[in-house]
Design a protein around this motif. Structure first.
Motif, PDB file in Angstrom:
ATOM      1  N   ASP A 128     -76.074  65.441  -6.712  1.00 27.50           N
ATOM      2  CA  ASP A 128     -76.237  64.390  -5.718  1.00 27.50           C
ATOM      3  C   ASP A 128     -75.979  63.041  -6.311  1.00 27.50           C
ATOM      4  O   ASP A 128     -77.017  62.686  -7.230  1.00 27.50           O
ATOM      5  CB  ASP A 128     -77.487  64.620  -4.896  1.00 27.50           C
ATOM      6  N   ARG A 129     -75.132  62.458  -5.986  1.00 30.83           N
ATOM      7  CA  ARG A 129     -74.682  60.906  -6.734  1.00 30.83           C
ATOM      8  C   ARG A 129     -76.030  60.062  -6.429  1.00 30.83           C
ATOM      9  O   ARG A 129     -76.611  59.446  -7.291  1.00 30.83           O
ATOM     10  CB  ARG A 129     -73.676  60.423  -5.947  1.00 30.83           C
ATOM     11  N   GLN A 130     -76.556  59.907  -5.278  1.00 33.19           N
ATOM     12  CA  GLN A 130     -77.604  58.841  -4.871  1.00 33.19           C
ATOM     13  C   GLN A 130     -79.054  59.343  -5.849  1.00 33.19           C
ATOM     14  O   GLN A 130     -79.449  58.576  -6.286  1.00 33.19           O
ATOM     15  CB  GLN A 130     -77.856  58.913  -3.217  1.00 33.19           C
ATOM     16  N   ALA A 131     -79.014  60.681  -5.605  1.00 33.63           N
ATOM     17  CA  ALA A 131     -80.433  61.223  -6.236  1.00 33.63           C
ATOM     18  C   ALA A 131     -80.237  60.770  -7.815  1.00 33.63           C
ATOM     19  O   ALA A 131     -81.502  60.370  -8.433  1.00 33.63           O
ATOM     20  CB  ALA A 131     -80.548  62.668  -6.211  1.00 33.63           C
ATOM     21  N   VAL A 132     -79.151  60.876  -8.569  1.00 34.37           N
ATOM     22  CA  VAL A 132     -79.036  60.492  -9.698  1.00 34.37           C
ATOM     23  C   VAL A 132     -79.183  59.008 -10.109  1.00 34.37           C
ATOM     24  O   VAL A 132     -80.050  58.432 -10.840  1.00 34.37           O
ATOM     25  CB  VAL A 132     -77.794  61.040 -10.383  1.00 34.37           C
ATOM     26  N   SER A 133     -78.659  58.289  -9.252  1.00 37.18           N
ATOM     27  CA  SER A 133     -78.462  56.793  -9.225  1.00 37.18           C
ATOM     28  C   SER A 133     -80.110  56.346  -9.085  1.00 37.18           C
ATOM     29  O   SER A 133     -80.860  55.355  -9.960  1.00 37.18           O
ATOM     30  CB  SER A 133     -77.859  56.205  -8.213  1.00 37.18           C
ATOM     31  N   ASP A 134     -80.804  56.811  -8.135  1.00 42.58           N
ATOM     32  CA  ASP A 134     -82.396  56.537  -8.053  1.00 42.58           C
ATOM     33  C   ASP A 134     -83.135  57.021  -9.301  1.00 42.58           C
ATOM     34  O   ASP A 134     -83.899  56.210  -9.801  1.00 42.58           O
ATOM     35  CB  ASP A 134     -82.905  57.102  -6.874  1.00 42.58           C
ATOM     36  N   ALA A 135     -82.975  58.088  -9.791  1.00 40.94           N
ATOM     37  CA  ALA A 135     -83.719  58.863 -10.753  1.00 40.94           C
ATOM     38  C   ALA A 135     -83.922  57.997 -12.190  1.00 40.94           C
ATOM     39  O   ALA A 135     -84.650  57.985 -12.791  1.00 40.94           O
ATOM     40  CB  ALA A 135     -83.261  60.130 -11.176  1.00 40.94           C
ATOM     41  N   ILE A 136     -82.462  57.429 -12.675  1.00 43.88           N
ATOM     42  CA  ILE A 136     -82.463  56.982 -13.701  1.00 43.88           C
ATOM     43  C   ILE A 136     -82.941  55.559 -13.935  1.00 43.88           C
ATOM     44  O   ILE A 136     -83.161  55.080 -14.941  1.00 43.88           O
ATOM     45  CB  ILE A 136     -80.985  56.679 -14.366  1.00 43.88           C
ATOM     46  N   GLU A 137     -83.533  55.009 -12.947  1.00 39.50           N
ATOM     47  CA  GLU A 137     -84.186  53.722 -12.840  1.00 39.50           C
ATOM     48  C   GLU A 137     -85.896  53.855 -12.681  1.00 39.50           C
ATOM     49  O   GLU A 137     -86.394  52.878 -12.501  1.00 39.50           O
ATOM     50  CB  GLU A 137     -83.574  52.708 -11.920  1.00 39.50           C
ATOM     51  N   THR A 138     -86.507  55.022 -12.572  1.00 34.76           N
ATOM     52  CA  THR A 138     -87.677  55.486 -12.471  1.00 34.76           C
ATOM     53  C   THR A 138     -88.372  55.217 -13.779  1.00 34.76           C
ATOM     54  O   THR A 138     -87.834  55.537 -14.822  1.00 34.76           O
ATOM     55  CB  THR A 138     -87.967  56.779 -11.974  1.00 34.76           C
ATOM     56  N   PRO A 139     -89.717  54.526 -13.740  1.00 33.93           N
ATOM     57  CA  PRO A 139     -90.397  54.536 -14.909  1.00 33.93           C
ATOM     58  C   PRO A 139     -90.714  55.953 -15.612  1.00 33.93           C
ATOM     59  O   PRO A 139     -90.780  55.798 -16.797  1.00 33.93           O
ATOM     60  CB  PRO A 139     -91.734  53.876 -14.352  1.00 33.93           C
ATOM     61  N   GLU A 140     -90.883  56.949 -14.971  1.00 36.56           N
ATOM     62  CA  GLU A 140     -90.955  58.218 -15.336  1.00 36.56           C
ATOM     63  C   GLU A 140     -90.018  58.550 -16.285  1.00 36.56           C
ATOM     64  O   GLU A 140     -90.305  59.157 -17.608  1.00 36.56           O
ATOM     65  CB  GLU A 140     -91.283  59.266 -14.445  1.00 36.56           C
ATOM     66  N   ILE A 141     -88.716  58.231 -15.936  1.00 34.35           N
ATOM     67  CA  ILE A 141     -87.608  58.896 -16.722  1.00 34.35           C
ATOM     68  C   ILE A 141     -87.144  58.018 -17.940  1.00 34.35           C
ATOM     69  O   ILE A 141     -87.051  58.305 -18.929  1.00 34.35           O
ATOM     70  CB  ILE A 141     -86.169  59.179 -15.938  1.00 34.35           C
ATOM     71  N   LYS A 142     -87.592  56.571 -17.700  1.00 32.67           N
ATOM     72  CA  LYS A 142     -87.469  55.696 -18.909  1.00 32.67           C
ATOM     73  C   LYS A 142     -88.478  56.099 -19.825  1.00 32.67           C
ATOM     74  O   LYS A 142     -88.361  56.003 -20.844  1.00 32.67           O
ATOM     75  CB  LYS A 142     -87.772  54.375 -18.537  1.00 32.67           C
ATOM     76  N   GLN A 143     -89.462  56.374 -19.424  1.00 29.90           N
ATOM     77  CA  GLN A 143     -90.578  56.722 -20.498  1.00 29.90           C
ATOM     78  C   GLN A 143     -90.193  58.165 -21.190  1.00 29.90           C
ATOM     79  O   GLN A 143     -90.283  58.259 -22.250  1.00 29.90           O
ATOM     80  CB  GLN A 143     -92.241  57.066 -19.827  1.00 29.90           C
ATOM     81  N   ARG A 144     -89.721  59.047 -20.460  1.00 32.58           N
ATOM     82  CA  ARG A 144     -89.231  60.354 -21.143  1.00 32.58           C
ATOM     83  C   ARG A 144     -88.516  60.181 -22.046  1.00 32.58           C
ATOM     84  O   ARG A 144     -88.300  60.656 -23.199  1.00 32.58           O
ATOM     85  CB  ARG A 144     -88.795  61.210 -19.971  1.00 32.58           C
ATOM     86  N   LEU A 145     -87.234  59.258 -22.000  1.00 37.99           N
ATOM     87  CA  LEU A 145     -86.262  59.031 -22.999  1.00 37.99           C
ATOM     88  C   LEU A 145     -87.066  58.539 -24.339  1.00 37.99           C
ATOM     89  O   LEU A 145     -86.763  58.555 -25.326  1.00 37.99           O
ATOM     90  CB  LEU A 145     -85.170  58.228 -22.210  1.00 37.99           C
ATOM     91  N   ARG A 146     -87.942  57.213 -23.921  1.00 40.52           N
ATOM     92  CA  ARG A 146     -88.338  56.811 -24.843  1.00 40.52           C
ATOM     93  C   ARG A 146     -89.400  57.716 -25.859  1.00 40.52           C
ATOM     94  O   ARG A 146     -89.477  57.769 -26.992  1.00 40.52           O
ATOM     95  CB  ARG A 146     -89.618  55.698 -24.666  1.00 40.52           C
ATOM     96  N   ASP A 147     -90.097  58.637 -25.259  1.00 37.04           N
ATOM     97  CA  ASP A 147     -90.976  59.576 -25.928  1.00 37.04           C
ATOM     98  C   ASP A 147     -89.946  60.649 -26.602  1.00 37.04           C
ATOM     99  O   ASP A 147     -90.366  60.962 -27.726  1.00 37.04           O
ATOM    100  CB  ASP A 147     -91.694  60.524 -24.866  1.00 37.04           C
ATOM    101  N   GLU A 148     -88.666  60.896 -26.049  1.00 34.42           N
ATOM    102  CA  GLU A 148     -87.920  61.886 -26.767  1.00 34.42           C
ATOM    103  C   GLU A 148     -87.217  61.175 -28.146  1.00 34.42           C
ATOM    104  O   GLU A 148     -87.282  61.675 -29.133  1.00 34.42           O
ATOM    105  CB  GLU A 148     -86.661  62.381 -26.143  1.00 34.42           C
ATOM    106  N   VAL A 149     -87.050  59.814 -28.191  1.00 36.36           N
ATOM    107  CA  VAL A 149     -86.634  59.157 -29.331  1.00 36.36           C
ATOM    108  C   VAL A 149     -87.538  59.075 -30.284  1.00 36.36           C
ATOM    109  O   VAL A 149     -87.490  59.196 -31.344  1.00 36.36           O
ATOM    110  CB  VAL A 149     -86.285  57.632 -28.906  1.00 36.36           C
ATOM    111  N   ASP A 150     -88.717  58.636 -29.758  1.00 34.25           N
ATOM    112  CA  ASP A 150     -90.053  58.663 -30.858  1.00 34.25           C
ATOM    113  C   ASP A 150     -90.337  60.112 -31.497  1.00 34.25           C
ATOM    114  O   ASP A 150     -90.631  60.125 -32.787  1.00 34.25           O
ATOM    115  CB  ASP A 150     -91.226  58.232 -30.186  1.00 34.25           C
ATOM    116  N   ALA A 151     -90.331  61.210 -30.615  1.00 32.68           N
ATOM    117  CA  ALA A 151     -90.467  62.372 -31.284  1.00 32.68           C
ATOM    118  C   ALA A 151     -89.244  62.782 -32.307  1.00 32.68           C
ATOM    119  O   ALA A 151     -89.603  63.419 -33.335  1.00 32.68           O
ATOM    120  CB  ALA A 151     -90.632  63.460 -29.960  1.00 32.68           C
ATOM    121  N   ALA A 152     -88.274  62.418 -31.960  1.00 36.46           N
ATOM    122  CA  ALA A 152     -87.014  62.806 -32.762  1.00 36.46           C
ATOM    123  C   ALA A 152     -87.287  61.856 -34.146  1.00 36.46           C
ATOM    124  O   ALA A 152     -87.155  62.428 -35.188  1.00 36.46           O
ATOM    125  CB  ALA A 152     -85.739  62.252 -32.196  1.00 36.46           C
ATOM    126  N   LEU A 153     -87.713  60.593 -34.117  1.00 38.41           N
ATOM    127  CA  LEU A 153     -87.797  60.132 -35.194  1.00 38.41           C
ATOM    128  C   LEU A 153     -88.980  60.488 -36.100  1.00 38.41           C
ATOM    129  O   LEU A 153     -89.000  60.587 -37.463  1.00 38.41           O
ATOM    130  CB  LEU A 153     -88.032  58.379 -35.075  1.00 38.41           C
TER     131      LEU A 153
END
Lengths: 200, 200
Positions: free
Chosen positions: A140-165
């Protein structure tokens, strides 16, 4: 079944694209699944003192030639995008949200994003383009657009990058098999040998 | 017979060592000879802004692990030398002098030097050690010692390094087949494919 193999890649990495097209097929005969982790190489490069290949004298020219050659050998769509490289923050966030909500769509989304960038030069970090690519694999186009601006998903990406490093990841692609690290799209032969021998 | 394939390497490069052990065997079935060119990566690194792998955070640790693993897979002697890397000016000069005066001894000398450095940690840039290694493959010790200090052989090495840089060589190993460049010890599969297809 053994633990999944971890596959780290940057959506802006040509060698990540080439590896993404093959990794699941390479390890499937060994009964192994692959867990995909899009990351951002910027922080890894800051840490390692590296620069994007294309900005390095001599090595940059070679890389451009090598990507075109590898794409031809692998029969994959290829045109060097402009701008390149780009920060693919929204693309990566979308991937993690999809993997949490509709996991079967996550790898198809990633491959579609890779093809859009390296095949068609699409601006895959733009919110609208991310939504278009997601819609193209049934989300769903709108669901994705909304989801990628939430604090939760922003934090998920930061956590993944930190874990990889923290695991020593410094490039793309980077594969970890039961703790054993393999860097580069040229190392599938070694990964296969490792799996076949049970890690020797 | 086609032109020889050009093989560039640094005597202080682990991946150069691994490639040197295989390159002639890999291309022989295609009726091709290999012309070996020891170079010094220092000037190439200055030009490309690169640093020795071992000095790079994360990538350095990975490389140490990878060299040990590759040596095990290839069944080659391996112990990370100390100091590492080193400037191998005299080793390279000796190679060129041998290739001019007793060409059949040049590759055996190079492999013996590589094994001495990466197998035994020998100081392969010391004049005495260079002479010992040369004597071990049947050369006259004193003649080699004298030869590596002449202006002519010093210039020969400088010319080789300049020519390599002018051809775009930026790392070790680096192979050029009929003008087509291949960087890295992982690219023998691609060199074989290139030779088989007649360059496609």
């Amino acid at each position: 079944m053994s633990d999944p193999i971890d596959f780290y890649f940057d959506f802006s990495s040509p060698y990540g694209y080439f590896a993404a097209a093959r990794i699941d097929f390479v390890v499937a005969p060994f009964g192994r699944d692959v867990r995909w982790h899009p990351i951002l190489l910027g922080p890894a490069m800051d840490k390692s003192g590296n620069q994007p290949l294309i900005k390095q004298p001599a090595k940059g020219d070679y890389s451009v030639h090598d990507w075109e050659r590898l794409a031809r050998f692998m029969d994959l769509p290829w045109a060097l995008p402009d701008p390149f490289p780009i920060a693919t923050v929204r693309t990566a966030r979308a991937f993690y949200w999809i993997s949490e909500t509709q996991p079967d769509c996550a790898k198809p989304f990633a491959m579609a994003a890779y093809r859009a960038y390296f095949g068609d030069g699409a601006a895959i970090n733009d919110a609208d383009v991310v939504a278009d690519i997601a819609a193209g694999v049934g989300l769903d186009r709108q669901a994705v657009s909304d989801a990628i601006e939430t604090p939760e998903i922003k934090q998920r990406l930061r956590d993944e990058v930190d874990a990889a490093l923290a695991r020593g990841v410094f490039g793309s692609p980077f594969v970890i098999v039961d703790g054993e690290p393999f860097w580069g799209a040229d190392r599938f032969w070694m990964i296969k040998r490792w799996l076949k021998s049970g890690g020797w």
